[in-house]
Design a protein around this motif. Structure first.
Motif, PDB file in Angstrom:
ATOM      1  N   VAL A  13      -1.782   7.395  38.389  1.00 44.44           N
ATOM      2  CA  VAL A  13      -2.464   5.527  37.601  1.00 44.44           C
ATOM      3  C   VAL A  13      -2.010   5.057  39.685  1.00 44.44           C
ATOM      4  N   ALA A  16       0.142   1.248  39.820  1.00 40.92           N
ATOM      5  CA  ALA A  16       0.680   0.809  38.180  1.00 40.92           C
ATOM      6  C   ALA A  16       1.950   0.312  38.627  1.00 40.92           C
ATOM      7  N   THR A  24      -2.431   0.611  32.113  1.00 40.21           N
ATOM      8  CA  THR A  24      -2.504   1.731  32.180  1.00 40.21           C
ATOM      9  C   THR A  24      -2.114   3.031  32.261  1.00 40.21           C
ATOM     10  N   ALA A  25      -0.975   2.633  32.619  1.00 41.55           N
ATOM     11  CA  ALA A  25       0.261   3.843  32.641  1.00 41.55           C
ATOM     12  C   ALA A  25       0.655   3.457  31.377  1.00 41.55           C
ATOM     13  N   ARG A  26       0.857   2.279  30.645  1.00 40.08           N
ATOM     14  CA  ARG A  26       1.268   2.659  29.432  1.00 40.08           C
ATOM     15  C   ARG A  26       0.862   3.051  28.131  1.00 40.08           C
ATOM     16  N   ALA A  29       0.772   6.688  28.825  1.00 36.72           N
ATOM     17  CA  ALA A  29       1.700   7.498  27.525  1.00 36.72           C
ATOM     18  C   ALA A  29       1.723   6.869  26.673  1.00 36.72           C
ATOM     19  N   VAL A  35       2.820  10.078  32.741  1.00 37.06           N
ATOM     20  CA  VAL A  35       1.845   9.603  33.897  1.00 37.06           C
ATOM     21  C   VAL A  35       2.751   9.431  35.190  1.00 37.06           C
ATOM     22  N   LEU A  37       2.937   6.642  38.416  1.00 39.66           N
ATOM     23  CA  LEU A  37       3.552   5.725  39.077  1.00 39.66           C
ATOM     24  C   LEU A  37       3.035   5.533  39.988  1.00 39.66           C
ATOM     25  N   ALA A  59       7.261   9.005  32.710  1.00 37.66           N
ATOM     26  CA  ALA A  59       6.268   8.384  33.722  1.00 37.66           C
ATOM     27  C   ALA A  59       7.533   8.684  34.952  1.00 37.66           C
ATOM     28  N   THR A  79       2.586  13.865  42.507  1.00 39.96           N
ATOM     29  CA  THR A  79       2.802  14.609  41.231  1.00 39.96           C
ATOM     30  C   THR A  79       2.975  15.907  40.894  1.00 39.96           C
TER      31      THR A  79
END
Length: 255
Positions: A13, A16, A24-26, A29, A35, A37, A59, A79
């Motif tokens: 994302v 983030a 959105t990340a939360r 997850a 995720v 960030l 994350a 990532t």
């Protein structure tokens, strides 16, 4: 077997560190995704990552200025190195600087094009091969690109000419990419939020910022979590379902 629809998936994302990106990340997850960030503010990224971990998710913070092609490619590679794969890309990073053509500085236009357009292209170009691989190897049998646009792509207003240009271009790019990747089982979607209560307003100059705040004061604006819910809905559909475009306005919004 996990009842989380994104169990085993990895999402990246952008933007983030706050607002829609952090929400959105939360959300992803909570659905089971690990995720990455991505943003420039490492301290804020670490706060978001810590919050996700405290809630039982996973994350990692990836500090990067993705307006630079090498940094965008590096964010994707980091990532992969840290989380092992890439199933979902959410292109959320963006900036909204509103001013008339007569009074704006061309540097403000350049900033919007750099982040809203060029950065999205850089990160998407780096991510697509890995998304294709994920779609062919994942139990979900699909991968996702979700581009966060704006209602401004549909209704250009005074002082938003270049911002609307960037978001209209995002929509056109997304539709072309969607058709290119159909056979690869990589879905491409656009979420177009209306008025959202985020810190984007703080990036405006004094007069325009005050006008934007007065406008928001007359309605109950969307929360970042409302947009995150839309993104979460899109990426948790079964493979046979593709939500290509979603417009999400505040209930009181007239434009």
């Amino acid at each position: 077997m996990s009842d989380q629809p994104l169990d085993g998936a990895v999402a990246l994302v952008t933007g983030a560190s706050s607002g829609i990106g952090a929400a959105t990340a939360r959300r992803l997850a909570r659905e089971g995704a690990a995720v990455a960030l991505v943003a420039r503010r490492r301290d804020r990224l670490r706060e978001v990552a810590s919050g996700i971990a405290a809630a039982g998710g996973h994350a990692v913070a990836v500090e990067a200025d993705i307006t630079e092609p090498d940094r965008a490619e590096g964010a994707v590679q980091e990532t992969l190195d840290r989380l092992g794969r890439l199933d979902i890309l959410v292109n959320n990073a963006g900036i909204r600087l509103l001013s008339s053509a007569l009074h704006t500085a061309v540097e403000e236009w350049d900033r919007m094009v750099a982040l809203n357009v060029a950065a999205l292209l850089h990160i998407t170009h780096a991510a697509v091969p890995h998304l294709i691989y994920a779609a062919s190897t994942s139990p979900r049998q699909t991968a996702d690109v979700v581009n966060v646009g704006s209602a401004a792509a549909r209704a250009a207003r005074p002082s938003s000419s270049v911002y609307s240009l960037t978001k209209s271009g995002l929509s056109a790019f997304s539709e072309s990419l969607r058709r290119e990747l159909l056979g690869e089982r990589v879905r491409v979607s656009v979420v177009e939020p209306g008025a959202v209560d985020t810190e984007l307003v703080d990036h405006l100059n004094g007069t325009t910022r005050d006008a934007a705040r007065r406008q928001l004061a007359g309605m109950e604006a969307l929360r970042p979590e409302d947009v995150a819910d839309a993104i979460g809905y899109i990426v948790t559909r079964e493979r046979r379902v593709a939500v290509s475009q979603m417009l999400v306005r505040a209930g009181d919004q007239t434009w």
